[in-house]
Enzyme design. Sequence first.
Site, PDB file in Angstrom:
ATOM      1  N   TYR A 134       0.758  -1.245   0.000  1.00 11.49           N
ATOM      2  CA  TYR A 134       0.000   0.000   0.000  1.00 11.49           C
ATOM      3  C   TYR A 134       0.797   1.308   0.000  1.00 11.49           C
ATOM      4  O   TYR A 134       0.920   1.980  -1.014  1.00 11.49           O
ATOM      5  CB  TYR A 134      -0.963  -0.006   1.202  1.00 11.49           C
ATOM      6  CG  TYR A 134      -2.009  -1.079   1.110  1.00 11.49           C
ATOM      7  CD1 TYR A 134      -3.098  -0.958   0.261  1.00 11.49           C
ATOM      8  CD2 TYR A 134      -1.899  -2.251   1.874  1.00 11.49           C
ATOM      9  CE1 TYR A 134      -4.061  -1.953   0.168  1.00 11.49           C
ATOM     10  CE2 TYR A 134      -2.854  -3.251   1.792  1.00 11.49           C
ATOM     11  CZ  TYR A 134      -3.942  -3.101   0.936  1.00 11.49           C
ATOM     12  OH  TYR A 134      -4.873  -4.087   0.847  1.00 11.49           O
ATOM     13  N   CYS A 195      -5.782  -5.227  -1.375  1.00 13.53           N
ATOM     14  CA  CYS A 195      -7.208  -5.536  -1.490  1.00 13.53           C
ATOM     15  C   CYS A 195      -7.982  -4.276  -1.857  1.00 13.53           C
ATOM     16  O   CYS A 195      -8.683  -4.244  -2.859  1.00 13.53           O
ATOM     17  CB  CYS A 195      -7.714  -6.145  -0.182  1.00 13.53           C
ATOM     18  SG  CYS A 195      -6.982  -7.740   0.211  1.00 13.53           S
TER      19      CYS A 195
END
Length: 313
Positions: A134, A195
Amino acid sequence: MKSAAIHEIHPEQQYLDLMQQIWETGSQRVDRTGIGTRSIAGAMLRYDLADGAMPLLTTKRVYWKTATREMLWFLTGETNIRPLVLQGVKIWNEWPHARYVKESGDDVSLDEFVQRIADDEAFAARWGDLGPVYGKQWVDWPTYRYRKDGLYERGEGINQVAEVIDSLRNNPGSRRHIIEGWNVAELDRMALPPCHKTYQFHVAEGRLNCMLYQRSCDVALGLPFNLWSAALLVRMMAQQVGLEPGELVWMGGDVHLYLNHEDLITEQLGRTPCGSPTLEISRKPETIFDYKIDDFVVHDYAPQAPIKAPVAV
């Protein structure tokens, strides 16, 4: 003519309805973890963030400070769990622990592993890194420059968050306000591919809206955190660019419940949402990268009891 007022549906009910839909109609599938899921393809939730409103679940306690600390960690570009461990944030611990046990052959407990991460900076540097997950992609997306000798050299990383903030200020009507985490070239180096992968921002009538696409969603454990974190990011960005928070539109791809979460699901579906928690941001830092955990205050949050369930790794 109807004399009774129409009962307003609590915003949280759409989350519970999604949970019930998946559990009752989802396809049962074998997944990466080996635990098994019930899954549907495609879902959407919408939350209005006006007047401080936040998608903070009331049918169980959501540890919003933990999710906030994770978001602030993302914005640093850090990929090692040690800064989280030192703050008592446990949500990323299982992945490096599993890698350590597999690669070292040392069948140490999770608690012992995490304590070593906290106590031993060199050990943390070797075993606590998650790869380019991320935050690395958000604020330091790697680039490569072509050289005359036919080879490539590392270029300056791209800070997507800073670029989106700049474009929101200077070109609010753009359709390119996007933060992307899905770097195909680096997926195999990540402990877990992203995700919540794509954030797109949209400005209309002085409000900042956000569409989040999440490729894979654990509805029972992950989604409550994902909703809070996405709404938090919208609130921070809106403050930075002088807009009012608008709507968070969450879109899921593979939307699932783990089979070993049945007790959690049954308990939560038997509860009724109540209350309207709000978020106050107590100051406006110079940049989005300068927020601290103490800048965030939640009001009117009186959730029902926590519900525990195992994390699938």
